[in-house]
Design a protein around this motif. Structure first.
Motif, PDB file in Angstrom:
ATOM      1  N   UNK A  33       5.206 -48.973   4.612  1.00  0.00           N
ATOM      2  CA  UNK A  33       4.089 -48.134   4.191  1.00  0.00           C
ATOM      3  C   UNK A  33       4.572 -46.698   4.324  1.00  0.00           C
ATOM      4  N   UNK A  34       4.802 -46.082   3.183  1.00  0.00           N
ATOM      5  CA  UNK A  34       5.419 -44.756   3.162  1.00  0.00           C
ATOM      6  C   UNK A  34       4.323 -43.721   2.917  1.00  0.00           C
ATOM      7  N   UNK A  44       5.049 -49.973  19.685  1.00  0.00           N
ATOM      8  CA  UNK A  44       5.824 -48.727  19.672  1.00  0.00           C
ATOM      9  C   UNK A  44       7.279 -49.079  19.982  1.00  0.00           C
ATOM     10  N   UNK A  45       8.227 -48.553  19.183  1.00  0.00           N
ATOM     11  CA  UNK A  45       9.639 -48.932  19.398  1.00  0.00           C
ATOM     12  C   UNK A  45      10.145 -48.612  20.807  1.00  0.00           C
ATOM     13  N   UNK A  46       9.525 -47.629  21.440  1.00  0.00           N
ATOM     14  CA  UNK A  46      10.008 -47.284  22.788  1.00  0.00           C
ATOM     15  C   UNK A  46       9.703 -48.394  23.781  1.00  0.00           C
ATOM     16  N   UNK A  75      10.178 -57.984   8.666  1.00  0.00           N
ATOM     17  CA  UNK A  75      10.060 -56.692   9.343  1.00  0.00           C
ATOM     18  C   UNK A  75       9.353 -55.700   8.422  1.00  0.00           C
ATOM     19  N   UNK A  76       8.242 -55.150   8.907  1.00  0.00           N
ATOM     20  CA  UNK A  76       7.489 -54.126   8.177  1.00  0.00           C
ATOM     21  C   UNK A  76       7.614 -52.809   8.950  1.00  0.00           C
ATOM     22  N   UNK A  77       7.344 -51.714   8.255  1.00  0.00           N
ATOM     23  CA  UNK A  77       7.410 -50.431   8.959  1.00  0.00           C
ATOM     24  C   UNK A  77       6.470 -49.388   8.343  1.00  0.00           C
ATOM     25  N   UNK A 106       6.901 -49.405  13.451  1.00  0.00           N
ATOM     26  CA  UNK A 106       6.946 -48.097  12.786  1.00  0.00           C
ATOM     27  C   UNK A 106       8.255 -47.346  13.065  1.00  0.00           C
ATOM     28  N   UNK A 107       8.860 -46.847  11.978  1.00  0.00           N
ATOM     29  CA  UNK A 107      10.089 -46.056  12.116  1.00  0.00           C
ATOM     30  C   UNK A 107       9.730 -44.560  12.098  1.00  0.00           C
TER      31      UNK A 107
END
Ligand code: 5AD
Ligand code: SF4
Length: 482
Positions: free
Chosen positions: A364-365, A270-272, A332-334, A295-296
């Motif tokens: 992955x959109x 998690x980016x946090x 970098x994947x997101x 993940x963005x």
């Protein structure tokens, strides 16, 4: 190599152990005369996956008449779907009840070819619940663990730990998926996971490390540690468990001690909470792969807030800077969601800006799909389907634009790649780099397809000869068959 549903694959590997342990074998033969057990490991992340489940069970039920057949569904199931599934499937159960599947099947009065004897470290029967406790369609379906300190949490922990103790029947000798955590405490407003898998429970590190060591000793080349929110690994045990960076350090040490040649991936952080300490650990051990799946979800602060992501774009930017500084060759994947409730064109453009800024190697959109029970399902799903389609296509094109030059830059370099199988294109092999970039390989000078197959499961050096937007093509120089 889709991400997001590897947890299902890992669950399936344990289901296979239980069914094989009962004497059942896998078969594609529809006319098989014995009992047929058909199961689905559901994924509730998007409505499309659940719609497919309804289609499939209706087919199964239509062809069922008179045949000895049992159907079951487990995995990520939302309470609203569970009630409907109960009318369609013979058995509906949470994955942590898997050790009781043999009892549930026997309860059905179905003859079983053998008896189960896998599981526990003690080698005892995995399933010890008295049959009378399990009745058709009334399998206890409490989801995961309640809040810390609530009485049910320990029970839920025990159930999931018993499930984890079932030895997996791996789908591949080359690549393995190792669960390290179940559930999530983050409650992003769009997400089904806290309602399908429950609250966070960490798998004991001793069990994880034992499994990793065994895999390495058996020659496994690619190990992916799985959790919904890996940075909070261990926190549910309040100081009595390793932190995630410490767990990764131990995996790195297994690499040093065994001299094993393998890559370790993990998904998702998690980016946090992802820390500089974790990135430094990754940089210190060669078996910890230079690949980050971060993940963005959205590139807009207001949408992030509505999603309850608990971080700003400034924070995300800081993490990407740390990754580029500490792991300069990492790819970098997101994951991104387009068309979340109330997402304006301007807010979507912020996501497009983020795609350009962070130059992802893969994204992955997903088009937003309300999940019943998740908080955002109570808000109006007000971005039209056509507009979601447009944003989805636009972001897909943008991904190709930003990834293509990165892959073009790889042409002429020599990359160490892991050969995983035959490519769809006749005479070629498929492989990927340490950064999980897909590679199509030809074998220079090899005498043909048979010869090439000898490389599967090996690391090889490949000279990259051409690039497509999201993949590269190369020629094997050396390695393998060792
Ligand atoms: N709608 C669309 N995509 C979703 N995801 C999770 N929930 C939803 C939803 N309701 C996506 C997120 C997550 C990935 C596994 O699936 O991007 O990271
Ligand atoms: Fe879902 Fe958010 Fe938890 Fe990921 S962090 S599993 S998106 S609630």
């Amino acid at each position: 190599m889709p991400f997001g549903c590897q947890m299902n694959r890992s669950d399936t590997e344990r289901i296979r152990t239980v069914l094989n342990g009962m004497g059942y074998s896998e078969s594609d033969d529809e006319k098989h005369p014995d009992v047929i057990i058909r199961g689905i490991v559901a994924c509730s992340v998007r409505q499309k996956g659940i719609d497919r489940v309804y289609g499939r069970i209706r087919n199964w039920n239509a062809g069922k008449a008179g045949r000895p057949e049992i159907t079951f569904i487990t995995g990520c199931i939302l309470p609203a779907d569970r009630d409907k599934f109960l009318k369609l499937f013979d058995l509906v159960f949470p994955i942590d009840q898997l050790p009781r599947l043999p009892d549930m099947i026997r309860q059905y009065g179905v003859p079983t070819p053998g008896s189960l004897r896998p599981a526990g470290e003690d080698g005892g029967e995995a399933s010890s619940a008295p049959v009378s406790e399990v009745s058709r369609k009334t399998i206890p379906f409490e989801i995961g663990a309640p809040e810390q300190g609530e009485p049910g949490r320990e029970e839920a922990r025990e159930r999931i730990e018993n499930f984890w103790r079932l030895p997996p029947s791996y789908s591949s000798e080359i690549e393995a998926y190792v669960p390290i955590q179940n559930g999530c405490d983050k409650f992003c407003t769009y997400c089904a996971v806290p309602y399908t898998r429950g609250r966070e429970v960490s798998r004991p590190s001793a069990d994880i490390l034992r499994e990793v060591r065994r895999l390495v000793e058996k020659g496994c080349r690619s190990i992916t540690l799985l959790g919904q929110n890996v940075n909070s690994y261990g926190l549910d045990k309040k100081g009595s468990e390793l932190s995630f960076p410490d767990l990764m350090r131990k995996v790195g040490e297994i690499g040093e001690e065994t001299g094993g040649d393998f890559w370790t991936f993990f998904t998702s952080p998690h980016p946090r909470d992802i820390s500089v300490e974790l990135l430094e650990v990754m940089a210190s051990y060669p078996v910890l792969a230079d690949w980050v799946h971060l993940p963005l979800q959205s590139g807009d602060d207001e949408i992030l807030r509505k999603m309850n992501r608990n971080h700003s774009m400034d924070r995300y930017r800081q993490v990407v800077q740390d990754i580029r500084r500490i792991l300069p060759s990492a790819s970098l994947f997101t994951d991104i969601i387009v068309g979340f409730n109330g997402e304006t064109v301007g807010q979507f453009e912020h996501t497009a800006d983020a795609m350009r800024e962070f130059r992802y190697d893969m994204a992955f959109i997903a088009k937003y799909s309300p999940r019943p029970g998740a908080k955002s399902a109570g808000w109006e799903d007000d971005v039209s389907r056509e507009e979601k389609d447009r944003r989805f296509r636009r972001l897909g094109e943008l991904l190709q634009e930003v990834a293509a030059p990165e892959n073009q830059r790889r042409v002429g370099t020599v990359q160490r790649v892991l050969v995983t199988g035959k490519d769809r294109k006749e005479g070629y092999l498929s492989a990927y780099t340490e950064g999980r970039i897909p590679v199509r390989l030809s074998v220079a000078g090899a005498a043909g397809a048979f010869e090439a197959a000898g490389y599967i499961g090996s690391f090889v050096d490949a000279e990259i000869i051409s690039a497509r937007p999201l993949s590269i093509e190369g020629r094997i120089l050396s390695g393998g068959r060792g």
